[in-house]
Design a protein around this motif. Structure first.
Motif, PDB file in Angstrom:
ATOM      1  N   LYS B 366       0.828  -1.214   0.000  1.00 46.25           N
ATOM      2  CA  LYS B 366       0.000   0.000   0.000  1.00 46.25           C
ATOM      3  C   LYS B 366       0.854   1.253   0.000  1.00 46.25           C
ATOM      4  CE  LYS B 366      -0.645  -0.068   5.012  1.00 46.25           C
ATOM      5  NZ  LYS B 366      -1.653  -0.206   6.083  1.00 46.25           N
ATOM      6  N   ASP B 367       2.084   1.104   0.455  1.00 45.20           N
ATOM      7  CA  ASP B 367       2.958   2.283   0.431  1.00 45.20           C
ATOM      8  C   ASP B 367       4.397   1.790   0.198  1.00 45.20           C
ATOM      9  OD1 ASP B 367       4.324   4.591   0.633  1.00 45.20           O
ATOM     10  OD2 ASP B 367       3.455   5.198   2.574  1.00 45.20           O
ATOM     11  N   ALA B 388       2.392   2.869  -4.763  1.00 48.38           N
ATOM     12  CA  ALA B 388       1.787   1.639  -4.243  1.00 48.38           C
ATOM     13  C   ALA B 388       1.657   0.681  -5.406  1.00 48.38           C
ATOM     14  CB  ALA B 388       0.402   1.923  -3.634  1.00 48.38           C
ATOM     15  N   TYR B 408       0.152   2.469  -8.548  1.00 50.82           N
ATOM     16  CA  TYR B 408      -0.597   3.650  -8.087  1.00 50.82           C
ATOM     17  C   TYR B 408       0.383   4.793  -7.871  1.00 50.82           C
ATOM     18  CZ  TYR B 408      -4.211   0.208  -7.271  1.00 50.82           C
ATOM     19  OH  TYR B 408      -5.121  -0.785  -7.450  1.00 50.82           O
ATOM     20  N   PRO B 411      -0.042   6.368  -2.333  1.00 49.61           N
ATOM     21  CA  PRO B 411      -0.286   5.208  -1.471  1.00 49.61           C
ATOM     22  C   PRO B 411      -1.749   4.798  -1.599  1.00 49.61           C
ATOM     23  CG  PRO B 411       1.052   6.779  -0.336  1.00 49.61           C
ATOM     24  CD  PRO B 411       0.654   7.442  -1.615  1.00 49.61           C
ATOM     25  N   HIS B 412      -1.981   3.517  -1.558  1.00 50.42           N
ATOM     26  CA  HIS B 412      -3.318   3.037  -1.869  1.00 50.42           C
ATOM     27  C   HIS B 412      -3.662   1.878  -0.955  1.00 50.42           C
ATOM     28  CE1 HIS B 412      -6.764   2.211  -4.491  1.00 50.42           C
ATOM     29  NE2 HIS B 412      -6.499   0.911  -4.290  1.00 50.42           N
ATOM     30  N   VAL B 413      -4.851   2.033  -0.303  1.00 56.08           N
ATOM     31  CA  VAL B 413      -5.330   0.925   0.521  1.00 56.08           C
ATOM     32  C   VAL B 413      -6.179   0.044  -0.382  1.00 56.08           C
ATOM     33  CG1 VAL B 413      -6.712   0.281   2.497  1.00 56.08           C
ATOM     34  CG2 VAL B 413      -5.256   2.316   2.599  1.00 56.08           C
ATOM     35  N   PHE B 414      -5.811  -1.192  -0.470  1.00 50.81           N
ATOM     36  CA  PHE B 414      -6.542  -2.085  -1.378  1.00 50.81           C
ATOM     37  C   PHE B 414      -7.781  -2.596  -0.675  1.00 50.81           C
ATOM     38  CE2 PHE B 414      -2.297  -1.990  -2.964  1.00 50.81           C
ATOM     39  CZ  PHE B 414      -2.416  -2.072  -4.335  1.00 50.81           C
ATOM     40  N   SER B 415      -8.926  -2.326  -1.282  1.00 52.02           N
ATOM     41  CA  SER B 415     -10.175  -2.795  -0.678  1.00 52.02           C
ATOM     42  C   SER B 415     -10.370  -4.271  -1.024  1.00 52.02           C
ATOM     43  CB  SER B 415     -11.346  -1.980  -1.224  1.00 52.02           C
ATOM     44  OG  SER B 415     -11.535  -2.262  -2.595  1.00 52.02           O
ATOM     45  N   GLU B 416     -11.256  -4.877  -0.234  1.00 52.81           N
ATOM     46  CA  GLU B 416     -11.598  -6.268  -0.502  1.00 52.81           C
ATOM     47  C   GLU B 416     -12.092  -6.416  -1.925  1.00 52.81           C
ATOM     48  OE1 GLU B 416     -11.421  -9.337   0.831  1.00 52.81           O
ATOM     49  OE2 GLU B 416     -10.097  -8.283   2.235  1.00 52.81           O
ATOM     50  N   GLU B 418     -11.361  -4.590  -4.557  1.00 51.79           N
ATOM     51  CA  GLU B 418     -10.271  -4.523  -5.527  1.00 51.79           C
ATOM     52  C   GLU B 418      -9.511  -5.847  -5.576  1.00 51.79           C
ATOM     53  OE1 GLU B 418      -9.201   0.229  -5.425  1.00 51.79           O
ATOM     54  OE2 GLU B 418      -8.303  -1.143  -3.984  1.00 51.79           O
TER      55      GLU B 418
END
Lengths: 121, 915
Positions: B366-367, B388, B408, B411-416, B418
Motif C-alpha cells: 500500500k505504500d 503503491a 498507483y 499510497p493506496h489501501v486495497f479494498s476487498e 479490488e
C-alpha cells in the motif's frame, strides 16, 4: 709377316680336319703351331708346359667346354681367340666379350684376328 | 364530538366540587358514564351510567383507577388498571385523550370505550384528583358520530405515526418557520423540537443550498407538491446528511394553504449504497468488457490490452503491466501501460514467486516507502513515480505462469473489492492466456496435421509410384485370407499376366492365376506355403528363395521377403512380399562355380595355383594348389608378402621385387618368372601372372593372378637351347669339316674333275653318316651300317665280294661320322685301286670289342685285287685314316699295303654304352 715370325700359336681343336686347316693357315702365315690339342685335359696340361704368344680355342671338346683353360690363359695374360659355332648368347657372360671367330671361317680372317690380338698385346 | 384541539387543557378547580347536590344530580342523570377519583385513583364517585357500562356496582373508596371489571387494549391485550388512561392522567397531571380501550364486564361482554380522563386541580394548582368520562363507542358504526370519531381516530393515528416515524416530519408555515418537529427529525438533524420550533427552516440548509428554500416555498404556495427531492442538509453538529425530501402544502378548513409539511428521509446510507452499487456496476462493466474482449480476442496482444484496461478500471490504478515466465522461467514484461523502458529493464525478471510456486497469494504494497524492498528496488520504483503496487499471480492449468501488476501514483489501501476483482481478472487473464496458447498450439497442431496429411498423401502417391516403378516384383494382399493378391507392374510382367489380375492361389478356382507354378527347393508349393500366405498368417518370411516355373518350360528364380501388415490393434490385415529376380545371378553363380571348377582343374593339371594380394590390407591369399606347389600343407601359408618372398631364390628375388614395383607403378599386368628354393632344397621354376582388380571394387584394390610351376618347361627350354647350340655347333663344325674336305680334295688332286667327283662322294658319305645319325636321333649308328652303306655301291651279290662280320656295335656320333668318312675313303680306294676294282676282288670287314680294355678293333682286308703299292703321296684318304682317326678318335690306325691287297686295322677306345 715379320711380326708373326717365330710367334707361337697354341691351337685347341678337336675336329681334326678343322685343326688341319687352322694349322695350314697359321703355318702359311709364318706362325709356329703348338697342337692342335683335342681334349680339355690335354690342352690344359700342354698350355702349362709350353710357351706361346696367343691361343685359338675351340669351345666344345667332345662335349667338354674349354672354359677352364680360357680362364687360366686370361689369368696369364695370353690373348685368346675363340673359334666356335656357338653364338655369343650361348656363352657364359664373362666370355661374350672375347674375340670370337664363327665357324666356318676362312684363312685370312683367322690370320687377321690373330695378328690384331698380337698387336694389342 | 370534541376534537383534540377543542378539549380544555385543564378543568377549573371550581368544578371539582362534586359534592354539590345539583351538580351531583346532573351527573347521576347523565347517560354518559362518569366517575371521579382522588389523587390516588380511589374512586370517589360514579354515576349509574358508569355502573351500567361496567356491568357491576363499583365500590366507592375501594375500587381504584377504573370502574370496569377488566380493561383491554384495542388489540385485545390486557390493560393493567394502573396503566389505563386515567392512571396516566393522574401520574402526568394532564388530560389524556384518544386512547380507545375495551371494558370487559363480569358477564364477559365487552364494550369499546373512549375514556376522557381529565385532572382536577385545586385553587392552589395542586392536583386533587381526576374525572373520567367513558364514552361507549360500540354504537357508532355507520353514524356520523362514528365517522367523526373515525376522523379523529385517523388524525390521532396519523399523529402517532408522525411521532413514531423514523423519517423526519416537519411542518412549517409559509414563511418558512418551523411549526412542528417530530422524533424522526430530532434524530435526523440532532435538534430537539424545542430547539427549532418557531425558527426558520433555513438553519438546516448547508452552504450552497440556500436558494433551495425560496424555491420550495414558491412551489408550496402554488400548491405544488415536491416529491423525493434529493438534497443535502446540515445537522446540528455541522455534518451533512443526504436526504430525500417530500414537501406537501397544508391547507386549512377553507382550503387555503397555510403551511407545508416536509418529510425528510436520511438517504446517506442509500446514497452510499447507490455509490457502491455504481462502483459494483462499473466493476461489473469492466469485468464484462474484459470478458467480452477476452472472448473476442484473436491474439495474445488483444488479451493483454483488454486485461490492462480492466486492471486499471477495476483496481482504480493509473498503470498496469503483465509479466509472464519465459522459457527459462524468468518473469518478463509482455504488456504494460505507462511504464518507462528504463523501469521495465530495471525490474525485468524480478518476481516474488518462482515458477514452481503453488497457489501464491497476491501481494499488495500500500505504500512503497514502507515496503520491505531493497533500497535499489525501492529507488527504482519510487523514481518511476509509483507509490503503491499490487502483484497478482496468474495461474493457468494449476500452474503459476506470471503476474499482473497494478501501479498507483499515491499510497493506496486495497479494498476487498479490488482484491477480489484483481483475482477475478487474474483468473480471466490466466484462462485467456491459456486459451490463446492452447489455440495457438491447436492451430499449430492443425497446421502440422494438414501438412502431415498432405505429406502423407504425397508419400502414399510416392509409394504407389515407387511400387510401380521398382524393377522388383511386389505382391500385396489386403486381407488375411489372401483371397485377392495384387502385384506391381514388375510382378505382372514377370508372370506374363495382365495388370490387375488376381495373383492368389488362395482365390476361388476360377480366379486363380495360371501359366506358372511356384517351386522351392525343387518341390511345388501349395497355396498355404507361398510366402504371402505365410506372412498373412503373421509370419515374417525372410530370404525365401523360390522358382517360378512357366508352362513353356522357362523359369525364373526369385529371392525375397514377405511381411504381415497389421492394424493399430496388431491384427494381421494383409501382407506384402517383395522379391528380386535372381535368375541371372543363379546362372552366374552356376557359371562361376563351373568356371571355378574348370579353373581348379586347369590349375591342378597345369601345376598352377591362384593368388590374390589385397593392396589395402596387405593380405595375400593362396589357393590350396599354390600351397601344394610350395610344398606347404594346406592352410599353412601365412598370408603375407614376405611369407611369399621367403621361398624365392635369392638370385631372383630382386627381379620379382622389381616386377612387383613396376606393376604397382604402372598398374599394368604383372608377369615374372623366377626360381623358388624350397625348404627341402628343391629348386623350381615358377611363372606368375597378375592383373589388378578394378580399383572401384568394394573389396579394395587387389592384384589377382596365378602362379605356375614351369620347371619342366624351363628344363625343356634349357634342353632346347642346348640342342640349338649343339646343333649350331655341329652344323658349323660340319661346315668347317666340309670346308676342310674341300680344301684337301682340291689341293691334293691335280685332276680337277677327279677332285670334284671325290669331293662330291666324300660329302655324300658325310651326309650318309648324318642321315644314319638322324635316323637314330643321334643316339648312335651301328658299325655294320656304316660300312654297309659305304660298300653298298660296290656290292656284287653274285660273287659275294663284300663281307661284314662283327658283334652288333653302336657307334657314338663322332665315331660314326669319322668312321663313316674313313669307310668311305677305304671303299673308294678299294673301288679305284684295290680289290673292288676287279671282279675277283673281295673286301672283308670284321670287328671286335675288347670289353676289358674298352677298345674297338676293326680290320679291313682286301683280297683278290691287283697288286698294291704304298701311294706316292699322302692323299686325303690316308690323311683321314692316319691322322684324323688317330686324332679325332684317339685311335691307332695301321695301313698295310700287302700284295694281295690293303689291310687296315683301326683300334679306338670304345666304351660300350658310353653314348
Amino acid at each position: 709377316m715379320t711380326e708373326s715370325e717365330g710367334c707361337r700359336v697354341f691351337v685347341v681343336e678337336d675336329e681334326f680336319l678343322v685343326a688341319l686347316q687352322i694349322e695350314d693357315d697359321l703355318v702359311a702365315a709364318g706362325y709356329v703351331v703348338l697342337g692342335p690339342f683335342t681334349t680339355l685335359q690335354g690342352s690344359i696340361t700342354a698350355s702349362r708346359e709350353q710357351k706361346f704368344e696367343v691361343a685359338t680355342l675351340d669351345l666344345n671338346l667332345r662335349g667338354e667346354f674349354v672354359y677352364p683353360l680360357v680362364d687360366e690363359l686370361l689369368e696369364r695374360g695370353v690373348p685368346v681367340l675363340l673359334l666356335t659355332g656357338y653364338t655369343a648368347a650361348d656363352l657364359p657372360e664373362r666370355f661374350r666379350a672375347l674375340p670370337r671367330l664363327a665357324k666356318p671361317f676362312d684363312g685370312p680372317e683367322l690370320i687377321r684376328q690373330v695378328e690384331s690380338l698380337l698387336a694389342a698385346r | 364530538m370534541c376534537s383534540a384541539e377543542a378539549l380544555p387543557k385543564k378543568l377549573e378547580s371550581k368544578i371539582s366540587g362534586l359534592d354539590s347536590p345539583d351538580f351531583r344530580a346532573v351527573l347521576d342523570a347523565l347517560p354518559v358514564a362518569v366517575y371521579a377519583t382522588d389523587q390516588a385513583g380511589i374512586i370517589t364517585y360514579f354515576n349509574q351510567a358508569a355502573a351500567d357500562l361496567a356491568g357491576r356496582q363499583p365500590e366507592l373508596g375501594k375500587d381504584r383507577w377504573c370502574v370496569s371489571w377488566e380493561l383491554r387494549r384495542s388489540d385485545g391485550s390486557i390493560l393493567p388498571p394502573d396503566e389505563c388512561p386515567l392512571t396516566q392522567t393522574l401520574k402526568q397531571g394532564r388530560a389524556v385523550r384518544g386512547s380507545e380501550i375495551v371494558a370487559v364486564r363480569p358477564d364477559g361482554t365487552m364494550v369499546p370505550i373512549l375514556p376522557y380522563p381529565t385532572p382536577i386541580f385545586d385553587k392552589s394548582g395542586m392536583m386533587t384528583g381526576a374525572i373520567n368520562v367513558l364514552v361507549d363507542i360500540s354504537e357508532r358504526k355507520g353514524s356520523e358520530v362514528e365517522s367523526r370519531r373515525q376522523a379523529e381516530l385517523d388524525s390521532r393515528y396519523l399523529a402517532a405515526i408522525v411521532e413514531s416515524s423514523d423519517d423526519a416530519i416537519v411542518s412549517k408555515d409559509l414563511n418558512g418557520i418551523i411549526t412542528s418537529w417530530n422524533k424522526g427529525a430530532e434524530h435526523l438533524f440532532g435538534y430537539t423540537a424545542n430547539e427549532v420550533v418557531g425558527k426558520p427552516i433555513t438553519i438546516l440548509m448547508p452552504p450552497g443550498h440556500e436558494d433551495e428554500e425560496p424555491h420550495i416555498l414558491d412551489r408550496i404556495r402554488n400548491g405544488v407538491r415536491i416529491d423525493h427531492y434529493e438534497t443535502k442538509r446540515q445537522r446540528k453538529d455541522g455534518s451533512l446528511v443526504d436526504i430525500s425530501l417530500t414537501v406537501s402544502p397544508v391547507r386549512n378548513a377553507t382550503g387555503r394553504i397555510i403551511g407545508a409539511s416536509k418529510i425528510a428521509r436520511n438517504i446517506t446510507e442509500q446514497k452510499r449504497a447507490e455509490e457502491l452499487m455504481q462502483a459494483r456496476l462499473r466493476e461489473q462493466a469492466s469485468l464484462y468488457r474484459l470478458t467480452e474482449k477476452l472472448h473476442r480476442a484473436k491474439g495474445i496482444e488483444e488479451v493483454y490490452d483488454a486485461a490492462l484496461d480492466a486492471i486499471r478500471a477495476a483496481l482504480n490504478c493509473s498503470r498496469a503491466s503483465i509479466l509472464l515466465f519465459d522459457q527459462s522461467d524468468t518473469m518478463r514484461f509482455v504488456a504494460w501501460s505507462g511504464l518507462s523502458e528504463h523501469y521495465r529493464h530495471a525490474v525485468d525478471g524480478h518476481s516474488p514467486w518462482t515458477s514452481d510456486a503453488r497457489d501464491p497469494d497476491p501481494i499488495f504494497v500500500k505504500d512503497v516507502a514502507e515496503a520491505d524492498f531493497s533500497d535499489d528496488l525501492k529507488a527504482t520504483i519510487t523514481s518511476e513515480g509509483i507509490a503503491a503496487l499490487g502483484f497478482i499471480p496468474l495461474i493457468a492449468g494449476g500452474r503459476l505462469i506470471g503476474k499482473f501488476m497494478a501501479y498507483y501514483d499515491k499510497p493506496h489501501v486495497f479494498s476487498e473489492t479490488e482484491i477480489c476483482l484483481g483475482l477475478t481478472i487474474a483468473r480471466q487473464l490466466g484462462f485467456s492466456i491459456q486459451r490463446i496458447r492452447a489455440e495457438r498450439a491447436r492451430q499449430l497442431a492443425e497446421e502440422q496435421l494438414r501438412r502431415n496429411e498432405a505429406n502423407e498423401r504425397a508419400r502414399a502417391a510416392e509409394l504407389q509410384a515407387i511400387m510401380e516403378a521398382v524393377p522388383t516384383p511386389i505382391w500385396i494382399t489386403r486381407t488375411a485370407d489372401c483371397r485377392v493378391i495384387e502385384g506391381n507392374r514388375s510382378a505382372y510382367e514377370l508372370l506374363h499376366l495382365p495388370s490387375g489380375s488376381n495373383l492368389s492361389f488362395s482365390a476361388p478356382a476360377d480366379e486363380r492365376p495360371s501359366g506358372f507354378q511356384t517351386f522351392s527347393a525343387g518341390r511345388m508349393l501349395s497355396a498355404d506355403e507361398l510366402p504371402v500366405q505365410r506372412a498373412a498368417r503373421g509370419e515374417e518370411v525372410e530370404n525365401f528363395e523360390e522358382e517360378i516355373r512357366f508352362a513353356d518350360g522357362k523359369s525364373r528364380h526369385l529371392l525375397g521377403n514377405a511381411t504381415p501388415m497389421r492394424n493399430a490393434l496388431g491384427e494381421v490385415t494383409g501382407a506384402v512380399a517383395a522379391f528380386i529376380d535372381i535368375t541371372e545371378r543363379k546362372q552366374t553363380e552356376e557359371a562361376l562355380r563351373e568356371s571355378e571348377r574348370r579353373l581348379k582343374m586347369a590349375l591342378d593339371a597345369g601345376r598352377m595355383g591362384a593368388w590374390e594380394w589385397n593392396l589395402q590390407t596387405g593380405r595375400v591369399i593362396w589357393s590350396p594348389g599354390l600351397e601344394v606347389l610350395h610344398h606347404l600343407d594346406p592352410g599353412t601359408f601365412e598370408e603375407t608378402l614376405s611369407d611369399f618372398k621367403r621361398d624365392i631364390h635369392p638370385a631372383d628375388l630382386p627381379a620379382v621385387e622389381q616386377a612387383i614395383e613396376k606393376a604397382l607403378a604402372t598398374r599394368e599386368d604383372y608377369h615374372v618368372a623366377y626360381r623358388m628354393r624350397l625348404l627341402d632344397g628343391t629348386i623350381r621354376w615358377m611363372e606368375a601372372f597378375g592383373r589388378f582388380s578394378p580399383p572401384e571394387s568394394a573389396a579394395g584394390e587387389r592384384l589377382v593372378g596365378i602362379c605356375m610351376d614351369i620347371t619342366e618347361r624351363k628344363e625343356a627350354e634349357a634342353q632346347r637351347d642346348l640342342l640349338v647350340a649343339e646343333l649350331s655347333h655341329r652344323v658349323k663344325n660340319t661346315l668347317a669339316t666340309v670346308n676342310s674336305i674341300a680344301r684337301q680334295s682340291f689341293s691334293t688332286n691335280p685332276d680337277a674333275r677327279d677332285a670334284q667327283r671325290s669331293f662330291d662322294a666324300r660329302i655324300r658319305a658325310l651326309a650318309q653318316a648324318h642321315t644314319r645319325l638322324a635316323e637314330a636321333r643321334w643316339s648312335g649308328v651301328s658299325l655294320q651300317s656304316i660300312f654297309s652303306d659305304e660298300l653298298a655301291p660296290y656290292r656284287n651279290e653274285d660273287v659275294d665280294n663284300i663281307s661284314l662280320d662283327g658283334p652288333p656295335t653302336t657307334l657314338p656320333p663322332k665315331h660314326a661320322l669319322t668312321l663313316g668318312m674313313a669307310a668311305h675313303e677305304l671303299a673308294t680306294n678299294a673301288a679305284k685301286h684295290g680289290a673292288l676294282s676287279v671282279k675277283a676282288g673281295r673286301v672283308s670287314v670284321d670287328w671286335a670289342v675288347d670289353p676289358v680294355e674298352n677298345r674297338l678293333s676293326i680290320r679291313w682286308n682286301e683280297t683278290g685285287g691287283p697288286p698294291v703299292s704304298p701311294p706316292s703321296h699322302n692323299g686325303f684318304g690316308r690323311l683321314l685314316l692316319e691322322r684324323v682317326l688317330a686324332s679325332d678318335l684317339g685311335g691307332d690306325v695301321r695301313l698295310e699295303f700287302a700284295s694281295h691287297g690293303l689291310n687296315c686295322t683301326i683300334d679306338v677306345p670304345y666304351l660300350r654304352g658310353a653314348e
